[in-house]
Design a protein around this motif. Structure first.
Motif, PDB file in Angstrom:
ATOM      1  N   THR A  71      -2.734 -20.104  10.845  1.00  0.00           N
ATOM      2  CA  THR A  71      -2.773 -19.480   9.516  1.00  0.00           C
ATOM      3  C   THR A  71      -2.173 -18.075   9.559  1.00  0.00           C
ATOM      4  N   ARG A  74       1.572 -18.304   9.914  1.00  0.00           N
ATOM      5  CA  ARG A  74       2.246 -18.769   8.699  1.00  0.00           C
ATOM      6  C   ARG A  74       2.509 -17.611   7.742  1.00  0.00           C
ATOM      7  N   HIS A  75       1.633 -16.612   7.775  1.00  0.00           N
ATOM      8  CA  HIS A  75       1.724 -15.522   6.809  1.00  0.00           C
ATOM      9  C   HIS A  75       2.291 -14.230   7.398  1.00  0.00           C
ATOM     10  N   ARG A  79       8.673 -16.890  10.126  1.00  0.00           N
ATOM     11  CA  ARG A  79       9.390 -18.132   9.806  1.00  0.00           C
ATOM     12  C   ARG A  79      10.473 -17.880   8.764  1.00  0.00           C
ATOM     13  N   SER A  86       9.475 -25.573   9.037  1.00  0.00           N
ATOM     14  CA  SER A  86       8.100 -25.622   9.547  1.00  0.00           C
ATOM     15  C   SER A  86       7.895 -26.717  10.583  1.00  0.00           C
ATOM     16  N   GLU A  90       5.848 -24.602  13.465  1.00  0.00           N
ATOM     17  CA  GLU A  90       4.434 -24.803  13.759  1.00  0.00           C
ATOM     18  C   GLU A  90       4.212 -25.359  15.167  1.00  0.00           C
TER      19      GLU A  90
END
Length: 462
Positions: A71, A74-75, A79, A86, A90
């Motif tokens: 998480t 991702r933020h 990326r 993704s 990931e």
């Protein structure tokens, strides 16, 4: 027969193991190779970012929840900055976290070994330290000088506050001294999740950086997969590692127990005296000798290359580099030698299992500490390139595939002890010699017989 019994029997019959199958693409155009190299480079950057963020002592407590790390990553904006889909991003994060966990696992094993060898520690000291190493949150609190609840297993130990502080300081010192953070290494491979690829007309289509567009990789065979793939970049094509499931084969006539000594000259020596893989030492020596001669020759050429540069003769230096220092032919020959040895090892292991029909195989655990270097470069090369390591790996896989029980026992006492009288003997160039009883044999056969004796004694104790 009850339904649950039938279901249980069916599950036992359908037991499967997972192995890696390699698939190769056709020769790929330059643009496709550039795309693959770009994805691999960004994949390595993501892993490096994960190492920088989470491989320190402050993040040890976070490793229990990969979801929380995913998480955060991702933020973090990486990326979007790399424009990496993704389906690659990931998995790069997961790989990075897995490498960090492996780093801590290696460190903990090292510290446990040092704890055992430390004569200044009491049994309570060792119990406390081993308990802390098992609990990441407590270990993290110790390393970060934070308060923590005393673990239940350590609550009754005879340790006062000063002793606890001393042990915690010892743990911090050992961690600082032996913690080696992982690095991404070469950017020559990446993983892709099932949503990131598809098959069509004998080709693999990978998700590209452009939405709704895929990159075609023509394949040399028709294998397909619905699981995570690893794409390895070669000179002009790609090799794809596919996880494949194989049903465990059951052999009703495989009932024997065999005791193996894994060696460098003779691959497998049994306590019965049977030997499999007699030519392994010769093949390894032949490869080692060829590499030594080749590297000696290349060393002379490299000296001439440096001398030409020092004298300012750039044309001669460039000619030497172009015509004599290429790596492709060198690697092709080296890979052929590897393949030849691996083929021989697999054939001999298959012959051994077919002949001996074992239901159980007993070997010693690999010695992983206190490694020393040999005097001669050829011996070091044999150990480094690991023919015996490959034998162990393939033996484990073949035992799993054939439903054979594999047991590993500690090697202590299986080398220098005489298998005939139990006294200490000598390991000489000509073999094993016991001056106490006059017993003589090969080192490997003596070791195999000791493995059998030790295993049977352990079974009696149980």
């Amino acid at each position: 027969m009850p339904a649950h019994t039938t279901m249980k029997n069916d599950m036992e019959k359908e037991k499967v193991i997972t192995k890696t199958v390699w698939q190769h693409t056709e020769v790929l155009p330059k643009e496709t190779m550039e795309f693959l190299k770009g994805i691999a480079a960004d994949y390595a950057k993501v892993k490096t970012s994960v190492y920088e963020r989470y491989s320190g002592v402050g993040s040890l407590g976070k490793l229990g929840s990969v979801y929380d790390i995913m998480t955060e990553m991702r933020h973090c904006g990486l990326r979007e900055q790399l424009e990496l889909p993704s389906v690659y991003y990931e998995l790069a994060v997961r790989d990075g976290v897995s490498d960090i966990k492996g780093m801590w696992g290696v460190l903990k094993n090292k510290i446990r070994t040092l704890i055992t060898a430390n004569e200044n520690l009491s049994s309570d000291d060792r119990m406390y330290l081993r308990t802390v190493l098992k609990l990441d949150k407590v270990y993290a609190a110790v390393l970060n000088r934070e308060d923590y609840p005393m673990p239940e297993k350590a609550a009754g130990l005879n340790l006062d506050k000063d002793r606890l502080n001393s042990l915690n300081n010892l743990l911090c010192r050992l961690t600082r001294r032996y913690l080696i953070k992982p690095t991404a290494g070469g950017a020559d491979s990446f993983c892709v999740s099932p949503g990131g690829y598809s098959y069509k007309n004998g080709a693999l289509y990978l998700v590209s950086r452009v939405p709704r567009r895929r990159i075609m990789l023509p394949l040399k065979d028709s294998k397909t997969s619905a699981r995570q793939l690893r794409v390895c970049i070669k000179t002009d094509h790609a090799a794809i590692a596919i996880p494949a499931e194989q049903k465990e084969r059951k052999h009703e006539d495989f009932q024997n127990t065999i005791y193996l000594h894994l060696g460098y000259q003779n691959m497998c020596t049994l306590s019965s005296g049977n030997i499999y893989g007699r030519e392994l030492g010769e093949l390894s020596s032949e490869k080692s000798k060829r590499l030594m001669e080749k590297n000696r020759e290349r060393g002379r050429v490299q000296t001439k290359y440096r001398e030409s540069l020092a004298l300012g003769d750039k044309k001669k230096a460039e000619d030497i580099k172009t015509n004599n220092l290429g790596i492709q032919k060198y690697n092709r020959q080296k890979n052929r030698d590897h393949a030849r040895i691996e083929t021989y090892i697999n054939a001999e292991l298959n012959r051994m299992l077919k002949t001996e029909k074992p239901g159980r195989v007993v070997i010693t655990k690999p010695v992983a500490i206190n490694k020393t270097k040999f005097k001669y470069k050829s011996s070091n090369r044999k150990v480094t390139e690991g023919a015996r390591g490959y034998v162990r790996k393939r033996l484990i896989q073949k035992c799993q595939a054939n439903g054979i029980e594999l047991e590993e026992i500690n090697s202590k006492g299986t080398g220098i002890i005489c298998s005939d009288c139990g006294m200490e003997g000598e390991r000489l160039l000509e073999g094993f010699v016991c001056k106490n009883c006059g017993f003589r044999s090969t080192i490997a056969l003596n070791g195999a017989r000791n493995i059998e004796k030790k295993y049977k004694e352990l079974q009696k104790q149980k």
